[in-house]
Design an enzyme around this catalytic site. Structure first.
Site, PDB file in Angstrom:
ATOM      1  N   ASP A 121      11.468 -30.949 106.938  1.00 24.04           N
ATOM      2  CA  ASP A 121      11.061 -30.007 108.674  1.00 24.04           C
ATOM      3  C   ASP A 121      11.886 -29.849 109.595  1.00 24.04           C
ATOM      4  OD1 ASP A 121       9.453 -27.782 110.124  1.00 24.04           O
ATOM      5  OD2 ASP A 121       8.510 -28.785 110.597  1.00 24.04           O
ATOM      6  N   LYS A 161      13.672 -26.775 105.691  1.00 21.67           N
ATOM      7  CA  LYS A 161      13.596 -25.453 107.251  1.00 21.67           C
ATOM      8  C   LYS A 161      15.535 -25.266 107.009  1.00 21.67           C
ATOM      9  CE  LYS A 161      11.810 -26.181 110.534  1.00 21.67           C
ATOM     10  NZ  LYS A 161      11.640 -26.104 112.137  1.00 21.67           N
TER      11      LYS A 161
END
Length: 303
Positions: A121, A161
């Protein structure tokens, strides 16, 4: 998690505080899992760029509480350059994901067994210059992908991400050579006004005749040389080895549509009694901490 008035009116922020998550980003992984069943039959997990640890919290809850695995049966490793407050059942490494020693440490924790699931992330500090932000994020994904190809078992899953931009299909195309299925997903908890989305890569398939090997001072272009997934140094002359292998990533919005709007703020009812909650995790030391201390002392002056 910030303390601005907008944050306090963001229901995902408030819900994260109430439920004990270190950041609202925990809901992004939860909603991705609802859509793709990411944690099914997963025992060994690596969380890259993990600080402050909300995704590691989700992984810990899902593997140990929901699936009832013991700490001997399941292993979770969280890696970040920044320090992290400990999480039950999670081994934290303050390390560089591009360094070969990091790979060795993770494999030692896993007892030499490959990972079932790798996620990231992470994102660079956003500049507001979209082209630059997209490029930096793509480079971070490639760094995570290098470690992933050395760790992940055939058939494993990789989630990271991304920042969607004009040239993001280049990354989709390259990932499609390494995975059976590549999907771009936008969780409900991710603000619609943000470029952020998540690439979900399912079914890792190592390239025939190519053995990934992490080495210091080796660029991503050099690392993937021999993998035959296409060159990215010049889009004008970009060539893919086999057009029939290329897959265009589908876009999927995940999360309950009846849930709250992540772009909206909600008023706080003055008549409601509110409880001030303690921080879930104390602030970690930022890389510029020394500069801030010097500025307070007056040691930073223009010469």
């Amino acid at each position: 998690m910030g303390k601005s008035s907008k944050d306090k009116r963001d229901l995902y922020y408030r819900r994260a505080k109430e439920e004990g998550w270190r950041a609202r980003s925990a809901f992004k992984l939860l909603q991705l899992n609802e859509q793709f069943q990411l944690f099914k039959d997963v025992k060994r997990v690596v969380d890259l760029c993990a600080a402050p640890g909300s995704w590691s919290q989700v992984l810990s809850r899902e593997l140990y509480q929901t699936q009832k695995n013991s700490h001997d049966e399941a292993k979770i490793v969280a890696v970040d350059l920044q320090p992290m407050t400990p999480i039950d059942g999670v081994t934290t490494l303050q390390a560089d994901i591009t360094h070969p020693k990091t790979l060795v440490k993770i494999m030692d924790i896993f007892g030499g067994e490959p990972a079932d699931f790798v996620c990231s992330d992470g994102a660079p500090d956003v500049t507001g210059l979209h082209d630059l932000d997209e490029y930096l994020q793509a480079q971070l994904i490639l760094s995570a992908l290098q470690l992933t190809t050395c760790l992940l078992k055939p058939g494993g899953t990789f989630v990271a991400k991304i920042f969607r931009g004009r040239d993001i299909d280049l990354l989709y195309a390259q990932l499609s050579y390494l995975f059976d299925k590549v999907v771009c997903a936008k969780p409900r908890s991710s603000r619609g006004t943000s470029l952020e989305a998540f690439i979900v890569c399912i079914g890792y398939k190592p390239r025939e005749g190519w053995t990934p090997k992490l080495e210091l001072n080796k660029s991503a272009e050099e690392f993937f040389e021999g993998a035959n997934i296409g060159r990215s140094d010049n889009l004008k002359f970009f060539e893919l080895p086999d057009p029939e292998e290329r897959v265009i990533a589908n876009f999927i919005a995940c999360g309950d549509l009846s849930d709250v709007d992540s772009d909206a703020t909600y008023t706080l009812d003055a008549s409601e009694s509110r409880v001030v909650l303690d921080p879930v995790q104390m602030p970690t030391s930022p890389p510029y901490k020394l500069a801030l201390e010097m500025k307070r002392r007056g040691d930073l002056v223009r010469r």
